[in-house]
Design a protein around this motif. Structure first.
Motif, PDB file in Angstrom:
ATOM      1  N   SER A   1       0.846  -1.202   0.000  1.00  0.00           N
ATOM      2  CA  SER A   1       0.000   0.000   0.000  1.00  0.00           C
ATOM      3  C   SER A   1       0.871   1.237   0.000  1.00  0.00           C
ATOM      4  O   SER A   1       0.623   2.190  -0.744  1.00  0.00           O
ATOM      5  CB  SER A   1      -0.883   0.028   1.240  1.00  0.00           C
ATOM      6  OG  SER A   1      -1.705  -1.092   1.279  1.00  0.00           O
TER       7      SER A   1
ATOM      8  N   ASP B   1      -5.970  -0.526  -4.418  1.00  0.00           N
ATOM      9  CA  ASP B   1      -5.363  -1.053  -3.199  1.00  0.00           C
ATOM     10  C   ASP B   1      -6.315  -2.065  -2.571  1.00  0.00           C
ATOM     11  O   ASP B   1      -7.257  -1.680  -1.882  1.00  0.00           O
ATOM     12  CB  ASP B   1      -5.044   0.077  -2.220  1.00  0.00           C
ATOM     13  CG  ASP B   1      -4.168  -0.418  -1.070  1.00  0.00           C
ATOM     14  OD1 ASP B   1      -3.863  -1.631  -1.031  1.00  0.00           O
ATOM     15  OD2 ASP B   1      -3.802   0.411  -0.219  1.00  0.00           O
ATOM     16  N   GLU B   2      -6.086  -3.315  -2.826  1.00  0.00           N
ATOM     17  CA  GLU B   2      -6.936  -4.396  -2.329  1.00  0.00           C
ATOM     18  C   GLU B   2      -8.425  -4.085  -2.520  1.00  0.00           C
ATOM     19  O   GLU B   2      -9.181  -4.034  -1.544  1.00  0.00           O
ATOM     20  CB  GLU B   2      -6.635  -4.666  -0.852  1.00  0.00           C
ATOM     21  CG  GLU B   2      -5.156  -4.887  -0.615  1.00  0.00           C
ATOM     22  CD  GLU B   2      -4.884  -5.749   0.603  1.00  0.00           C
ATOM     23  OE1 GLU B   2      -5.752  -6.581   0.945  1.00  0.00           O
ATOM     24  OE2 GLU B   2      -3.810  -5.592   1.197  1.00  0.00           O
TER      25      GLU B   2
HETATM   26 MG   LIG Z   1      -2.256  -2.514   2.342  1.00  0.00          MG
END
Ligand SMILES: [Mg+2]
Ligand SMILES: Nc1ncnc2c1ncn2[C@@H]1O[C@H](COP(=O)(O)OP(=O)(O)OP(=O)(O)O)[C@@H](O)[C@H]1O
Lengths: 368, 254
Positions: B53, B173-174
């Motif tokens: 991240s 991000d995910e």
């Molecule tokens: Mg992360």
């Protein structure tokens, strides 16, 4: 194995849980303790409320022009009705009352327009109320141009003065409070320390001290050319004092906004002011509506402190009327009247804030 | 699958040169070097806390790096706000927790940045927004508030919202890890479609099926470093480093 795919019909609820009897049983008499409390409170209500109503309405005297009209033993509202003009307009010359009336009718219309949802162009009305109206109000109340005779501020008084103080305080303290709150969370150390010190100093001093200093001590130190009107000084004092409170209320709202909201706004390329104005503040202010209105209400009632610097707001003017030898002994009526007027305004603010909260609620699960 | 039909140009879109970042004393990113060409679809994976991240958040300055250079679409990231805003206009980001604006309707969420950042006229912005909402298959939700939508729908709105700015790069991000299993597919489908249209994508995800379908490179990070970088076939069938092997065995055995 159990399979049940037959849809059951919707039945009405059993009567013991609905209807007036059901409501009474569920809410007032559901446990022994609750039943006792209901009875005790009911007793207190009856023994106190009934005499109060008796005094205020049934036995009260409403019409007349001197205390001789008050013969029924109840409240003597004649005291209020005889002095009503003074209570509403202070020492404003009677021939100029129409200026105040026009102004408050206009304000009432503008507010109604803003509150009523179907008004076209509500944004413009709001802008007009916040920007143009105060200017009109100044010229109307103070006069001195457009052929209106000047009415100096020391003649302003009563409810008019209370409303002027409260409205100016409310309208000015919200934006200043927002700026202070943003400043206190700023990344720039100078801005942050300035706002923090400002808030802590103003919040730490009693309003009475501030008013006193503004009216008595400032003139002693300030150079003679700077002769600020007493009312203006009181207004500045009240506004700055309340903005410090407002700033802390708003800061609480800012802190409640999840970091993701800031990040999403940043990631879109919004500048700081757009991010705050479009994303963060609308949400933060919504969260703290109860706190903001609380501050407004406190401000509204605090305006009555101006009596210590010799401004005659509603409370002060009623008090001075009580000192009139012709009306000795009617202080209960006077104070009840003042309390009632204050209560009407504060209650209206409170109801409107509850309505706003409901209206701005955009669905659960929205917070992350 | 259509990996070959998705063209990758040789124009460089993102470049990271010796990028380092610390949180206090903690060295999160260690000498990251990475070049991403226009049209590449990159999947980044790695254990929790490995800095995935942090790395993609450095690309649009949600996090600040302390040394090295980051160049996005020809603009070098510095403290200059102008540069940061230029880059943010060109880089869309989709978050794990959607981060939709709850006080605005879906349509307003989508139009906000085009109107206020790109100065697109409202009518035009709304038309574009509707186009993208149709692409993520929820035009009928346009006038609802985010709080009234399911997680999968919210994430699709978030994707549409980013696309409305016509970004050159999309960062994810995910995007599916906060979703219930039955909603993951609807979001992945939208992302696969996007990938096939040739947008440059960097995606942190543990959806290995997605990686195999659309990625042209998979990057494995651990301890703030890029450990391994390969095309998906090789990466999954023939991992080189032991840490990659361990990681793959852990997530693929689930
Ligand atoms: Mg992360
Ligand atoms: N604001 C912060 N301050 C201090 N340390 C941080 C901060 N943000 C992240 N870290 C640390 O930096 C490391 C990398 O974080 P990062 O969020 O990039 O990991 P990640 O690879 O995305 O992990 P995950 O898969 O759990 O999301 C972690 O060890 C984390 O604890």
């Amino acid at each position: 194995m159990i399979i049940n795919d037959k849809k059951l019909p919707d039945l009405p609820p059993p009567t013991s849980t609905s209807g007036p009897i059901g409501w009474l049983r569920n809410n007032l008499f559901d446990t022994p303790l609750n039943s006792i409390l209901t009875l005790v409170i009911g007793y207190l209500l009856v023994t106190n409320l009934v005499p109060l109503i008796q005094w205020a309405f049934i036995d009260a005297d409403w019409i007349g022009d001197s205390r001789d009209a008050c013969t029924s033993g109840g409240a003597c509202w004649v005291f209020v009705s005889v002095r009503l003009n003074q209570f509403l307009y202070g020492f404003y010359p009677e021939s100029e009352y129409w200026r105040i009336n026009t102004l408050f009718v206009l304000l009432g219309l503008l507010l109604a327009g803003m509150i009523y949802e179907k008004t076209p162009k509500r944004g413009w009305i709001a802008l007009f109320t916040l920007v143009v109206f105060p200017v009109i109000a100044y010229f109307m109340l103070h006069g001195g141009s457009f052929g209106l005779p000047v009415v100096e501020t020391h003649k302003w008084g009563g409810l008019t003065l209370t409303l002027v103080l409260a409205l100016v305080g409310i309208v000015a303290s919200l934006p200043i409070g927002v700026m202070l709150a943003l400043g206190r969370r700023s990344h720039m150390p100078i801005v942050r320390s300035f706002c923090t010190i400002f808030i802590e100093v103003w919040r730490g001093v009693p309003l009475i001290t501030i008013l006193f200093m503004a009216s008595v001590m400032l003139p002693l130190f300030a150079p003679e050319e700077i002769d600020l009107d007493k009312l203006v000084r009181a207004l500045i004092g009240i506004t700055l004092f309340q903005s410090a409170y407002m700033a802390e209320v708003i800061r609480a709202g800012l802190q409640a906004i999840p970091k993701g909201q800031y990040e999403a706004a940043d990631a879109m390329g919004l500048s700081y002011w757009k991010k705050m104005g479009l994303i963060i503040l609308p949400q933060a202010l919504k969260i703290v509506i109860p706190g903001i209105v609380n501050t407004f209400i406190a401000l509204f009632k605090d305006t009555s402190l101006v009596l210590i610097i010799g401004l005659f707001d509603l409370l002060a003017i009623v008090q001075s009327a009580l000192a009139d030898p012709k009306w000795l002994g009617y202080s209960t009526e006077g104070y009840v009247f003042v309390a009632f007027v204050f209560w009407v305004f504060c209650f209206a603010m409170s109801r409107y804030s509850q309505y706003l909260e409901r209206k701005l609620h955009t669905g659960h699960g929205a917070r992350q | 699958m259509s990996t070959d039909s998705m063209s990758v140009s040789d124009q460089v879109m993102i470049e990271l040169k010796n990028v380092n970042k610390w949180y206090g004393d903690f060295h999160v990113l260690k000498d990251i070097n990475l070049t991403v060409n226009k049209g590449e679809r990159i999947v980044i994976c790695g254990p929790s806390g490995s800095g995935k991240s942090t790395m993609i958040r450095c690309l649009n300055r949600l996090e600040e790096h302390q040394s090295g250079d980051i160049i996005v679409s020809g603009t070098t990231l510095t403290n200059d706000l102008k540069h940061i805003e230029t880059i943010r206009r060109e880089v869309g980001m989709v978050f794990q927790h959607f981060n939709l604006f709850p006080h605005l309707t879906v349509l307003e969420n989508c139009c906000l940045a085009p109107i206020w950042v790109r100065k697109t006229p409202r009518k035009e912005a709304e038309a574009t927004a509707m186009k993208y909402l149709e692409r993520v298959k929820i035009p009928e939700q346009a006038h609802k508030y985010p709080g009234q939508l399911s997680g999968g729908q919210q994430q699709r709105v978030a994707i549409a919202r980013s696309l409305c700015m016509n970004p050159e790069v999309m960062l994810f991000d995910e995007p599916t890890s906060a979703l219930d299993p039955e909603m993951i597919k609807e979001v992945l489908d939208v992302m696969i479609e996007l990938a096939q249209e040739g947008i440059t994508m960097l995606c942190v995800t543990h959806e290995m099926g997605f990686a195999k379908t659309v990625a042209n490179r998979v990057i494995f990070m651990d301890g703030g470093q890029i450990i391994e970088e390969n095309e998906p076939q090789e990466f999954f069938n023939n991992p080189q480093s032991d840490r990659t092997k361990l990681f793959l065995s852990q997530i693929l055995n689930h």
